[in-house]
Enzyme design. Structure first.
Site, mmCIF file in Angstrom:
data_model
loop_
_atom_site.group_PDB
_atom_site.id
_atom_site.type_symbol
_atom_site.label_atom_id
_atom_site.label_comp_id
_atom_site.label_asym_id
_atom_site.label_seq_id
_atom_site.Cartn_x
_atom_site.Cartn_y
_atom_site.Cartn_z
ATOM 1 N N CYS A 267 -62.398 50.513 8.739
ATOM 2 C CA CYS A 267 -62.550 50.607 10.213
ATOM 3 C C CYS A 267 -61.008 51.205 10.411
ATOM 4 O O CYS A 267 -60.892 52.650 10.212
ATOM 5 C CB CYS A 267 -62.403 49.358 11.008
ATOM 6 S SG CYS A 267 -62.791 49.556 12.853
ATOM 7 N N HIS A 394 -67.954 47.376 8.717
ATOM 8 C CA HIS A 394 -67.118 46.209 8.303
ATOM 9 C C HIS A 394 -68.289 45.675 7.099
ATOM 10 O O HIS A 394 -68.894 44.551 7.540
ATOM 11 C CB HIS A 394 -66.739 45.305 9.530
ATOM 12 C CG HIS A 394 -65.941 45.629 10.308
ATOM 13 N ND1 HIS A 394 -64.579 45.430 10.052
ATOM 14 C CD2 HIS A 394 -65.833 46.385 11.609
ATOM 15 C CE1 HIS A 394 -63.520 45.868 11.147
ATOM 16 N NE2 HIS A 394 -64.511 46.299 12.017
ATOM 17 N N GLU A 396 -67.613 43.670 4.731
ATOM 18 C CA GLU A 396 -67.205 41.993 4.461
ATOM 19 C C GLU A 396 -68.222 41.087 5.271
ATOM 20 O O GLU A 396 -68.253 39.949 4.638
ATOM 21 C CB GLU A 396 -65.641 42.035 4.680
ATOM 22 C CG GLU A 396 -65.303 41.858 6.174
ATOM 23 C CD GLU A 396 -64.986 43.286 6.875
ATOM 24 O OE1 GLU A 396 -64.279 43.221 7.934
ATOM 25 O OE2 GLU A 396 -65.164 44.167 6.054
#
Length: 454
Positions: A267, A394, A396
């Site tokens: 990001c 993102h 994750e």
């Protein structure tokens, strides 16, 4: 078919209200009403309770569990399963006592004592028959495949405890004093480290500590931060908002780029990587983000609202979005299973200015992933570097213990010197021609769950 599960931790005083005070626990009242709409075959209530063991007597106490169950029933909910937490294994007599005084069968009392790692908890529950219990109580279509999954999970838990090698990753962020802000990032790194048979040593570095102002004000803290960064096997710059600490992040990015240290920017980390490259490699010294300098002469990162211009969350680009790979020669594309596109979750407001990407075409930094319209830059990769990747999304959020996120996996593979060997041994792409986040699977190839690299 609808399946609902209510997980409560007792006693109810800790749930936000006093015993019998429904207004203090509106979610409990909501589930009390919902159980009648969903019906018993679709509703399951798990109550988690602590079984304390005072050091003075060493006796495991069941009164707190009895009291919390009594209070829960007073609120209109009855537990289908009682999970008892304790520091040591709960004795059978204690389990039978809880069963008798809480009016449940002995097999409805599960015990979880302190174990070597959280990965041991599912193994502990499976040994007590929780899979069979769920199958019978909720009529779940659980087949033999679940036993294979649990076997692989057990092997993973065994492997985690035997890890001897360590991989150090420097997380250069703005919120390191509140480490829960990076909980998803930490887990994604841990999943990837486990996949490559290394124990994760995550070093939190406040990006402000890398800046020259800190050197003047607190030289000890400045040198300690740079010492951490210099000893790291890989560098991760996560997301964030605002100007504070961005200079330190760019200095860490510049260090990773010039010193050939594996790097992943997520990001804001990707945006700063683009700005750093433009300033130091393209002679665009004034390149900046309009988030930090609204009147910047070189708006390299700009506000691209998803809907209508406004304030705060109303302008953010959120949710699962598709990213299309623009080249076959992409490290990240290979890590995703050589698929033409992927779908990952987003949470941002500013993006790389698409009108300026032509300046990068003659250099080594390539925008290898874009949205379906080609207007939003999603992935960057730097050629002639062990691993220099930035993603606007993102990844994750979709990482799983046995299916690590590919961008994070690539970082750990490169940091341990295994990336090239892994890419060479990867097999053909899966039957499906797409990568999807459906069912929570974060990786296209199931065999990734059993990755073991010497």
């Amino acid at each position: 078919m609808l399946r609902s599960c209510l997980l409560l931790r007792g006693p109810p005083q800790q749930l936000g209200g006093t015993i019998g005070d429904i207004e203090g626990m509106p979610f409990v009242e909501a589930f009390r009403q919902f159980q009648f709409k969903a019906k018993r075959e679709n509703f399951y209530n798990i109550h988690v309770s602590l079984v304390p063991q005072p050091s003075a007597t060493g006796e495991q106490k069941t009164k707190p569990t009895q009291n919390s169950i009594r209070a829960l029933r007073g609120l209109g909910l009855s537990p289908d399963l009682i999970v008892c937490r304790s520091s040591t294994p709960i004795e059978m007599a204690v389990k039978e006592k809880i069963s008798m005084f809480c009016h449940v069968k002995p097999e409805q009392v599960m015990c979880i004592h302190d174990v070597s790692s959280t990965y041991r908890v599912p193994v502990l529950l499976e040994q007590q028959g929780i899979v069979q219990h769920f199958k019978e109580r909720l009529d779940l279509p659980v087949g033999d495949s679940s036993s294979g999954l649990l076997l692989r999970w057990g092997n993973m838990a065994d492997r985690y405890e035997k890890l001897q090698k360590t991989c150090s990753i420097a997380l250069v962020g703005k919120y390191t004093k509140l480490r829960d802000c990076y909980a998803s990032v930490f887990k994604a790194l841990e999943h990837s480290a486990l996949a490559v048979n290394h124990r994760l040593n995550l070093m939190y570095i406040d990006s402000i500590d890398l800046e020259q102002d800190t050197k003047a004000q607190d030289p000890v803290r400045f040198h300690e931060a740079w010492q951490k960064l210099c000893t790291a096997d890989g560098v991760l710059v996560p997301g964030g908002f605002g100007l504070r600490g961005t200079l330190g992040k760019m200095q860490a990015i510049s260090w990773a780029r010039t010193k050939k240290i594996p790097f992943l920017g997520v990001c804001l980390g990707m945006q700063l990587a683009v700005i750093e490259f433009a300033r130091n490699c393209l002679d665009m010294e004034d390149a900046n983000s309009t988030e930090f300098e609204p009147s910047t002469p070189v708006p390299l990162v700009i506000d691209m609202p998803e809907h209508n211009p406004g304030e705060l969350g109303g302008t953010m680009r959120l949710g699962l979005r598709r990213t299309v790979f623009k080249t076959q020669n992409s490290v990240l594309r290979k890590l995703y299973g050589d698929v033409p596109f992927i779908e990952e979750r987003h949470r941002h407001r500013y993006e790389v200015n698409p009108s300026l990407i032509s300046h990068f075409e003659q250099k080594d930094l390539a925008f290898v992933g874009q949205d379906v319209d080609g207007n939003r830059m999603e992935i960057i990769e730097l050629a002639n570097h062990p691993y220099f990747v930035g993603v606007q999304f993102h990844p994750e959020f979709s990482s799983r213990p046995m299916k690590p996120s590919p961008p994070y996996l690539g970082l750990l593979l490169a940091a341990t010197g295994n990336l090239r060997a892994y890419l060479q041994q990867m097999g053909p792409p899966p039957p499906s021609d797409e990568y999807s986040n459906e069912n929570g699977d974060s990786y296209a190839q199931p065999r990734m769950a059993e990755l073991e690299i010497s």
